[in-house]
Design a protein around this motif. Structure first.
Motif, PDB file in Angstrom:
ATOM      1  N   ASN A  31      -4.794   4.825 -11.091  1.00 22.11           N
ATOM      2  CA  ASN A  31      -3.491   4.425 -10.564  1.00 22.11           C
ATOM      3  C   ASN A  31      -2.378   4.741 -11.565  1.00 22.11           C
ATOM      4  O   ASN A  31      -2.507   4.463 -12.765  1.00 22.11           O
ATOM      5  CB  ASN A  31      -3.479   2.928 -10.246  1.00 22.11           C
ATOM      6  CG  ASN A  31      -4.453   2.565  -9.145  1.00 22.11           C
ATOM      7  OD1 ASN A  31      -4.163   2.726  -7.972  1.00 22.11           O
ATOM      8  ND2 ASN A  31      -5.630   2.079  -9.536  1.00 22.11           N
ATOM      9  N   SER A  32      -1.297   5.302 -11.057  1.00 19.42           N
ATOM     10  CA  SER A  32      -0.148   5.632 -11.908  1.00 19.42           C
ATOM     11  C   SER A  32       0.914   4.532 -11.927  1.00 19.42           C
ATOM     12  O   SER A  32       1.811   4.565 -12.765  1.00 19.42           O
ATOM     13  CB  SER A  32       0.498   6.942 -11.429  1.00 19.42           C
ATOM     14  OG  SER A  32       0.930   6.816 -10.084  1.00 19.42           O
ATOM     15  N   LYS A  33       0.801   3.564 -11.021  1.00 21.72           N
ATOM     16  CA  LYS A  33       1.800   2.496 -10.958  1.00 21.72           C
ATOM     17  C   LYS A  33       1.205   1.102 -11.152  1.00 21.72           C
ATOM     18  O   LYS A  33       1.943   0.133 -11.262  1.00 21.72           O
ATOM     19  CB  LYS A  33       2.519   2.518  -9.602  1.00 21.72           C
ATOM     20  CG  LYS A  33       3.324   3.770  -9.346  1.00 21.72           C
ATOM     21  CD  LYS A  33       3.998   3.693  -7.985  1.00 21.72           C
ATOM     22  CE  LYS A  33       4.806   4.951  -7.690  1.00 21.72           C
ATOM     23  NZ  LYS A  33       5.447   4.873  -6.351  1.00 21.72           N
TER      24      LYS A  33
ATOM     25  N   TYR B   4      -5.474  -6.019  -9.310  1.00 23.69           N
ATOM     26  CA  TYR B   4      -4.325  -5.260  -9.803  1.00 23.69           C
ATOM     27  C   TYR B   4      -3.342  -6.196 -10.495  1.00 23.69           C
ATOM     28  O   TYR B   4      -3.264  -7.389 -10.179  1.00 23.69           O
ATOM     29  CB  TYR B   4      -3.638  -4.523  -8.659  1.00 23.69           C
ATOM     30  CG  TYR B   4      -4.535  -3.547  -7.941  1.00 23.69           C
ATOM     31  CD1 TYR B   4      -4.921  -2.364  -8.552  1.00 23.69           C
ATOM     32  CD2 TYR B   4      -5.011  -3.810  -6.659  1.00 23.69           C
ATOM     33  CE1 TYR B   4      -5.755  -1.463  -7.907  1.00 23.69           C
ATOM     34  CE2 TYR B   4      -5.844  -2.917  -6.006  1.00 23.69           C
ATOM     35  CZ  TYR B   4      -6.212  -1.750  -6.633  1.00 23.69           C
ATOM     36  OH  TYR B   4      -7.044  -0.872  -5.995  1.00 23.69           O
TER      37      TYR B   4
ATOM     38  N   PHE C  96       2.649   1.414  -3.713  1.00 22.85           N
ATOM     39  CA  PHE C  96       1.825   1.592  -4.909  1.00 22.85           C
ATOM     40  C   PHE C  96       0.648   2.541  -4.698  1.00 22.85           C
ATOM     41  O   PHE C  96       0.104   3.064  -5.668  1.00 22.85           O
ATOM     42  CB  PHE C  96       1.286   0.241  -5.395  1.00 22.85           C
ATOM     43  CG  PHE C  96       2.344  -0.675  -5.937  1.00 22.85           C
ATOM     44  CD1 PHE C  96       2.868  -0.493  -7.208  1.00 22.85           C
ATOM     45  CD2 PHE C  96       2.821  -1.731  -5.175  1.00 22.85           C
ATOM     46  CE1 PHE C  96       3.833  -1.345  -7.716  1.00 22.85           C
ATOM     47  CE2 PHE C  96       3.791  -2.589  -5.675  1.00 22.85           C
ATOM     48  CZ  PHE C  96       4.302  -2.393  -6.936  1.00 22.85           C
ATOM     49  N   SER C  97       0.217   2.743  -3.481  1.00 24.17           N
ATOM     50  CA  SER C  97      -0.961   3.582  -3.196  1.00 24.17           C
ATOM     51  C   SER C  97      -2.141   3.194  -4.092  1.00 24.17           C
ATOM     52  O   SER C  97      -2.627   3.989  -4.906  1.00 24.17           O
ATOM     53  CB  SER C  97      -0.626   5.066  -3.385  1.00 24.17           C
ATOM     54  OG  SER C  97       0.385   5.465  -2.491  1.00 24.17           O
ATOM     55  N   PRO C  98      -2.633   1.959  -3.989  1.00 26.63           N
ATOM     56  CA  PRO C  98      -3.695   1.509  -4.900  1.00 26.63           C
ATOM     57  C   PRO C  98      -4.999   2.268  -4.703  1.00 26.63           C
ATOM     58  O   PRO C  98      -5.369   2.625  -3.588  1.00 26.63           O
ATOM     59  CB  PRO C  98      -3.856   0.027  -4.515  1.00 26.63           C
ATOM     60  CG  PRO C  98      -3.365  -0.057  -3.111  1.00 26.63           C
ATOM     61  CD  PRO C  98      -2.276   0.944  -2.981  1.00 26.63           C
ATOM     62  N   LYS C  99      -5.670   2.528  -5.816  1.00 24.04           N
ATOM     63  CA  LYS C  99      -6.968   3.208  -5.809  1.00 24.04           C
ATOM     64  C   LYS C  99      -7.981   2.348  -6.550  1.00 24.04           C
ATOM     65  O   LYS C  99      -7.653   1.608  -7.470  1.00 24.04           O
ATOM     66  CB  LYS C  99      -6.866   4.590  -6.474  1.00 24.04           C
ATOM     67  CG  LYS C  99      -5.899   5.544  -5.787  1.00 24.04           C
ATOM     68  CD  LYS C  99      -5.852   6.868  -6.520  1.00 24.04           C
ATOM     69  CE  LYS C  99      -4.884   7.842  -5.850  1.00 24.04           C
ATOM     70  NZ  LYS C  99      -3.487   7.358  -5.914  1.00 24.04           N
TER      71      LYS C  99
ATOM     72  N   THR D   2      -2.295   1.991 -16.841  1.00 22.40           N
ATOM     73  CA  THR D   2      -2.233   3.029 -15.813  1.00 22.40           C
ATOM     74  C   THR D   2      -2.752   4.363 -16.363  1.00 22.40           C
ATOM     75  O   THR D   2      -2.558   4.695 -17.534  1.00 22.40           O
ATOM     76  CB  THR D   2      -0.792   3.192 -15.326  1.00 22.40           C
ATOM     77  OG1 THR D   2       0.043   3.525 -16.440  1.00 22.40           O
ATOM     78  CG2 THR D   2      -0.273   1.909 -14.698  1.00 22.40           C
TER      79      THR D   2
ATOM     80  N   TYR E 120       0.831  -1.215   0.000  1.00 22.17           N
ATOM     81  CA  TYR E 120       0.000   0.000   0.000  1.00 22.17           C
ATOM     82  C   TYR E 120       0.863   1.261   0.000  1.00 22.17           C
ATOM     83  O   TYR E 120       0.572   2.231  -0.715  1.00 22.17           O
ATOM     84  CB  TYR E 120      -0.924  -0.020   1.221  1.00 22.17           C
ATOM     85  CG  TYR E 120      -1.870   1.150   1.274  1.00 22.17           C
ATOM     86  CD1 TYR E 120      -3.054   1.148   0.543  1.00 22.17           C
ATOM     87  CD2 TYR E 120      -1.575   2.276   2.045  1.00 22.17           C
ATOM     88  CE1 TYR E 120      -3.922   2.226   0.582  1.00 22.17           C
ATOM     89  CE2 TYR E 120      -2.437   3.354   2.087  1.00 22.17           C
ATOM     90  CZ  TYR E 120      -3.609   3.327   1.354  1.00 22.17           C
ATOM     91  OH  TYR E 120      -4.457   4.398   1.391  1.00 22.17           O
TER      92      TYR E 120
ATOM     93  N   ASN F 256      -9.047   4.166 -14.662  1.00 21.57           N
ATOM     94  CA  ASN F 256      -8.035   3.646 -13.747  1.00 21.57           C
ATOM     95  C   ASN F 256      -7.187   4.818 -13.246  1.00 21.57           C
ATOM     96  O   ASN F 256      -6.343   5.346 -13.975  1.00 21.57           O
ATOM     97  CB  ASN F 256      -7.154   2.611 -14.455  1.00 21.57           C
ATOM     98  CG  ASN F 256      -6.032   2.113 -13.555  1.00 21.57           C
ATOM     99  OD1 ASN F 256      -6.063   2.275 -12.336  1.00 21.57           O
ATOM    100  ND2 ASN F 256      -5.032   1.487 -14.162  1.00 21.57           N
TER     101      ASN F 256
END
Length: 252
Positions: A126-128, A206, A84-87, A160, A81, A124
């Motif tokens: 998420n950038s990663k 993911y 990657f800071s998942p969203k 991404t 978390y 999406n």
């Protein structure tokens, strides 16, 4: 004449030994010593035999093992978390068109013929992380709960910071509905007050280095709008779809 036989001399009778008399010249007999009497302790002082309870030992072992596994997962999840800071993906209902909508009253009941074209925007953020979507089942709902035929969207992977639009077409023919519901749908469609809604179910996860992780069941609910909003082109006023994770976490 023969001499008369002589009588043997009289012997004195032997003296009888008194009771309890012991001859001092006789060898002493060993006296049997009784075994020592075991001391009886009260129940509170008695030592109990230690018995190994294998069931309890195995239970404790598995509890400790499960606790270690949970701790490892928590640590790995925390690192994942933070890195990657998942969203959660964001869903929008772009449009809900009904080119064909006929309610026919026949002698044996009321029937609905309809064709719908639905567009849902999937983003999406998420950038990663890439996002994987499994097969999606989508159902259009008109009125207070009249469901149209369910449609399917094949699974796909979204890159991404990507936005994708899904087009779903479905149609029903000679679908038997309640007479009162048919009258209500016909009037609402004529006056552009027909309420439309979309409900979909899929699995979202993911993608990291080609591996699909953290895949969970997701239920998406969009809409609750009338045809007046759709024909007015007020798509920005449409709220985001509600995303329900694991059937108990709601995200808007």
């Amino acid at each position: 004449m023969a001499a008369p036989p002589q009588k043997p001399p009289l012997q004195k009778p032997a003296l009888q030994k008194p009771p309890g008399y012991r001859d001092p010249s006789a060898p002493l007999k060993p006296v049997a010593i009784p075994p020592p009497r075991k001391r009886v302790l009260p129940p509170s002082f008695r030592t109990k035999r230690k018995r190994r309870n294998w069931c309890r030992t195995c239970c404790c072992f598995f509890c400790v093992l499960i606790l270690i596994i949970v701790i490892v997962f928590v640590i790995v999840g925390g690192i994942f978390y933070l890195w990657f800071s998942p969203k959660v993906p964001v869903f929008h209902l772009q449009s809900f068109r009904i080119p064909v909508f006929n309610v026919t009253v026949k002698p044996d009941g009321t029937y609905l013929d309809a064709k719908t074209i639905i567009r849902i925007e999937v983003k999406n953020p998420n950038s990663k992380l890439k996002v994987y979507y499994g097969r999606t089942d989508i159902t259009g709902i008109v009125g207070k709960g009249t469901e149209l035929r369910q449609s399917e969207v094949a699974g796909f992977t979204q890159g991404t910071n990507n936005v994708r639009s899904l087009k779903i077409e479905s149609s029903v023919k000679n679908q038997l509905i309640d007479d009162g519901v048919g009258t209500k749908l016909k009037n609402d469609y004529k006056h552009k007050e027909l309420e439309v809604r979309v409900v979909g179910g899929t699995r979202v996860g993911y993608v990291v280095k080609g591996w699909k992780i953290a895949t969970v069941s997701v239920k998406v609910s969009c809409g609750g709008m009338t045809f007046k909003n759709l024909d007015g082109g007020d798509h920005n006023a449409m709220p985001k779809c509600t995303v329900n994770l694991l059937r108990w976490i709601n995200i808007r």
